[in-house]
Design an enzyme around this catalytic site. Sequence first.
Site, PDB file in Angstrom:
ATOM      1  N   HIS A  35       0.835  -1.197   0.000  1.00  0.00           N
ATOM      2  CA  HIS A  35       0.000   0.000   0.000  1.00  0.00           C
ATOM      3  C   HIS A  35       0.875   1.253   0.000  1.00  0.00           C
ATOM      4  CE1 HIS A  35      -2.899   2.794   2.218  1.00  0.00           C
ATOM      5  NE2 HIS A  35      -3.557   2.447   1.136  1.00  0.00           N
ATOM      6  N   HIS A  77      -0.661  10.349  -2.706  1.00  0.00           N
ATOM      7  CA  HIS A  77      -1.900   9.876  -2.092  1.00  0.00           C
ATOM      8  C   HIS A  77      -3.085  10.727  -2.517  1.00  0.00           C
ATOM      9  CE1 HIS A  77      -4.913   8.650   0.688  1.00  0.00           C
ATOM     10  NE2 HIS A  77      -4.785   9.681   1.484  1.00  0.00           N
TER      11      HIS A  77
END
Length: 349
Positions: A35, A77
């Site tokens: 991730h 992100h």
Amino acid sequence: MPGEITRFVLKISLILAVFGASAPVLAEDMLVIAHRGASGERPEHTLAAYELAIDQGADYVEPDLVVTKDLVLVARHENELSDTTDVGSREEFADRRRSKTIDGRLVSGWFAEDFTLAELRTLRAKERLPGMRPANTRYDGLYQVPTFAEIVQLVRAKEAETGRTIGLYPELKHPTFLLQDAGIDSVDLLVTALREAGLDDADAAVFVQCFEVGPLRRLDRLVDVKLVQLVNTNDGPADEPAMRYGDMVSPSGLAEIADYADAVGVNMNLLFGPEGIPSGLASDAQEAGLAVHAWTLRKENAYLPPVLRRGTAENGTGDVLGMVTILNAQGIDGVFTDDPDLVVSALAQ
């Protein structure tokens, strides 16, 4: 505590048996999806984080993709940059601060689509969760924002080094907003990038994910890679205001997702009801022909259920093995994690 975990897993086994499964269907090859890289140990979305994740045994690395003013896919992100770079301290970019309404939320800061790649290159990455991960702050200022092309190059170099296949799992961030606000078609940019890299066919080790529906339907028409509909515990897709994620994970909703996607990427909280009772989502999705990838397994106590926490510190390391065991008991096909090394080790056990 280990006894409590065992009882919890046994409870899952019994519940699955009661509702028609003779035993938990264990995932034979649960994918380990890094991730944003090994973001538990390096600032996220940096080449260093991706390389460390690969070295730790991750099957896939996951770059969130936003776009620069000159139409280059880069990994952040969010398109707002202040949480993950030093842009807020850079006087030369003070006049770039903006407020934008993104997917219904007012966001203030500095946005990737307002910077050229050359300008973005002058910024340096920083740890997004310094309070939770103070050790990662020692790497602040060391790394640039990477392009998607550089991530592909890194993956290929590591494949040559290790002799194993390493997958890419990009997420398109806010594609509808970027198209409407800045005229940037991130779907088209990603399709072009995948084709140029020879990663646009069904055999490619690529999943493309998005919280929105329309971009995935477009991708389904344009490329043959595996597609993943992301779903959360509340709200719904930004491009479909009338849709709710809760309805999308019903059996009929999952059947509709299966028309254009190969998997669902689900918030782990959707997998369990009260007292850890399985919600049935995993089996419903698999019956619809969809793989199930759960997000996000982090080692810190703050992100784990109470039964798996160790000690009282929010950023203390909890029982990752216990969480992997619970996910495995539901037959989850893949798990997003900030800590690939711990998950790889847990799966080995």
